[in-house]
Design a protein around this motif. Structure first.
Motif, PDB file in Angstrom:
ATOM      1  N   MET A   1       0.831  -1.210   0.000  1.00 59.55           N
ATOM      2  CA  MET A   1       0.000   0.000   0.000  1.00 59.55           C
ATOM      3  C   MET A   1       0.861   1.253   0.000  1.00 59.55           C
ATOM      4  O   MET A   1       0.547   2.235  -0.682  1.00 59.55           O
ATOM      5  CB  MET A   1      -0.922  -0.019   1.222  1.00 59.55           C
ATOM      6  CG  MET A   1      -2.005  -1.088   1.173  1.00 59.55           C
ATOM      7  SD  MET A   1      -3.061  -1.099   2.639  1.00 59.55           S
ATOM      8  CE  MET A   1      -3.809   0.506   2.526  1.00 59.55           C
TER       9      MET A   1
ATOM     10  N   GLU B   1       2.285   1.657  -3.490  1.00 58.19           N
ATOM     11  CA  GLU B   1       1.237   2.085  -4.421  1.00 58.19           C
ATOM     12  C   GLU B   1       0.843   3.540  -4.175  1.00 58.19           C
ATOM     13  O   GLU B   1       0.574   4.287  -5.131  1.00 58.19           O
ATOM     14  CB  GLU B   1       0.016   1.176  -4.256  1.00 58.19           C
ATOM     15  CG  GLU B   1      -1.039   1.380  -5.326  1.00 58.19           C
ATOM     16  CD  GLU B   1      -2.149   0.348  -5.257  1.00 58.19           C
ATOM     17  OE1 GLU B   1      -3.287   0.687  -5.619  1.00 58.19           O
ATOM     18  OE2 GLU B   1      -1.852  -0.798  -4.828  1.00 58.19           O
ATOM     19  N   ALA B   2       0.814   3.974  -2.906  1.00 61.04           N
ATOM     20  CA  ALA B   2       0.477   5.364  -2.578  1.00 61.04           C
ATOM     21  C   ALA B   2       1.518   6.330  -3.113  1.00 61.04           C
ATOM     22  O   ALA B   2       1.214   7.503  -3.352  1.00 61.04           O
ATOM     23  CB  ALA B   2       0.342   5.525  -1.063  1.00 61.04           C
ATOM     24  N   ARG B   3       2.744   5.832  -3.310  1.00 60.73           N
ATOM     25  CA  ARG B   3       3.819   6.657  -3.860  1.00 60.73           C
ATOM     26  C   ARG B   3       3.973   6.477  -5.372  1.00 60.73           C
ATOM     27  O   ARG B   3       4.994   6.822  -5.955  1.00 60.73           O
ATOM     28  CB  ARG B   3       5.138   6.337  -3.142  1.00 60.73           C
ATOM     29  CG  ARG B   3       5.164   6.841  -1.704  1.00 60.73           C
ATOM     30  CD  ARG B   3       6.289   6.183  -0.903  1.00 60.73           C
ATOM     31  NE  ARG B   3       6.400   6.743   0.450  1.00 60.73           N
ATOM     32  CZ  ARG B   3       5.605   6.431   1.456  1.00 60.73           C
ATOM     33  NH1 ARG B   3       4.629   5.547   1.274  1.00 60.73           N
ATOM     34  NH2 ARG B   3       5.771   6.978   2.646  1.00 60.73           N
ATOM     35  N   CYS B   4       2.918   5.879  -5.972  1.00 57.94           N
ATOM     36  CA  CYS B   4       2.837   5.723  -7.439  1.00 57.94           C
ATOM     37  C   CYS B   4       3.955   4.836  -7.997  1.00 57.94           C
ATOM     38  O   CYS B   4       4.455   5.074  -9.105  1.00 57.94           O
ATOM     39  CB  CYS B   4       2.859   7.087  -8.128  1.00 57.94           C
ATOM     40  SG  CYS B   4       1.507   8.167  -7.624  1.00 57.94           S
TER      41      CYS B   4
END
Length: 270
Positions: free
Chosen positions: A220, A223-226
């Protein structure tokens, strides 16, 4: 004992070893391990030990901190030592029924013990002086020829570095679970080896659950940091070879030559 494992940990410092290119350190570790298996006499180990001692001194990592990592593998060291003492044929100095101790067995046991200790110290020193992100970049750069063949080098390097990085994290989780179960009456220290092994089974389920939670949190966060893999990825701090790396490579070649010459010209133990 679990907290004594140093493999995968990073020791922050501003030493010349920390500032080397990660590719230099990875190659140096691999070459040093190869040298340990080339050695066939104790003089070769003296050469490798002195070289490793100099690197440890330059790295500014406390020797006590590095040696602490040998505690968890003491059982393996002891087993290897005893196995070689009693299983190698030669000049018998003690015998009882089917057990015997030979001069050659003692030499072989000391030989294998020294090799294993130097190997573990060298491997630990790599992770102690290299940040996980630098280790990933270094592995990816070294594997670039495989990328031409279609291998996802970035993903492979990322998995390897994450696995190393989370060794101490999982060990900390294991320690927490053991302490929580001991507080509830669990006993991990009494009984023989088999009973102690059975007592550790209840730790596995909460450890697996904790590992999956850690993996989920990491996924997560990425993913939050692309994060989208290595394709098109840029780096804030690019790694590059410098003068110190060239000097380190020269030292590597000199050490390898000394080890090979010691194997050729000095009397072999095995």
């Amino acid at each position: 004992m679990i907290r004594d494992i140093t493999l995968g940990q990073y020791y922050a410092s501003e030493s010349p070893i920390h500032k080397l290119d990660p590719r230099t350190k990875i190659i140096a570790a691999i070459v040093f391990i190869v040298e340990l298996f080339i050695v066939n006499n104790f003089w070769g180990f003296v050469i490798c030990g002195v070289a490793l001692g100099i690197v440890v001194s330059i790295s500014r990592v406390p020797l006590s901190f590095i040696l602490r990592g040998l505690k968890p593998i003491f059982i393996i060291l002891a087993f290897t030592f005893l196995l070689n003492i009693f299983m190698v044929d030669g000049e018998v100095i003690w015998k009882w029924k089917f057990l015997k101790i030979t001069v050659e067995g003692i030499y072989r046991a000391c030989f294998m013990g020294i090799r294993l200790i130097l190997l573990i110290i060298a491997s630990s020193l790599l992770t102690l002086t290299t940040k996980p992100i630098e280790l990933t970049d270094g592995l990816e750069k070294l594997m670039w020829p495989l990328g031409k063949l279609g291998l996802p080098t970035h993903e492979v390097a990322m998995m390897m570095s994450i696995a190393l990085r989370f060794i101490p994290t999982l060990l900390q989780e294991t320690d927490k679970i053991m302490k929580a179960q001991q507080a509830r009456g669990a006993d991990f220290e009494s009984g023989n080896i088999i009973q102690r092994a059975k007592a550790l089974i209840p730790i596995l389920i909460p450890l697996f659950i904790s590992a999956f939670h850690i993996a989920s949190d990491l996924a997560m966060a990425m993913e939050a940091r692309c994060y989208r893999g290595g394709k098109g990825r840029t780096r804030m701090n690019a790694i590059h070879f410098g003068k110190n790396d060239v000097f380190a490579v020269i030292c590597m070649i000199v050490l390898l030559a000394c080890v090979v010459l010691s194997r050729i010209f000095l009397t072999a133990v095995i």
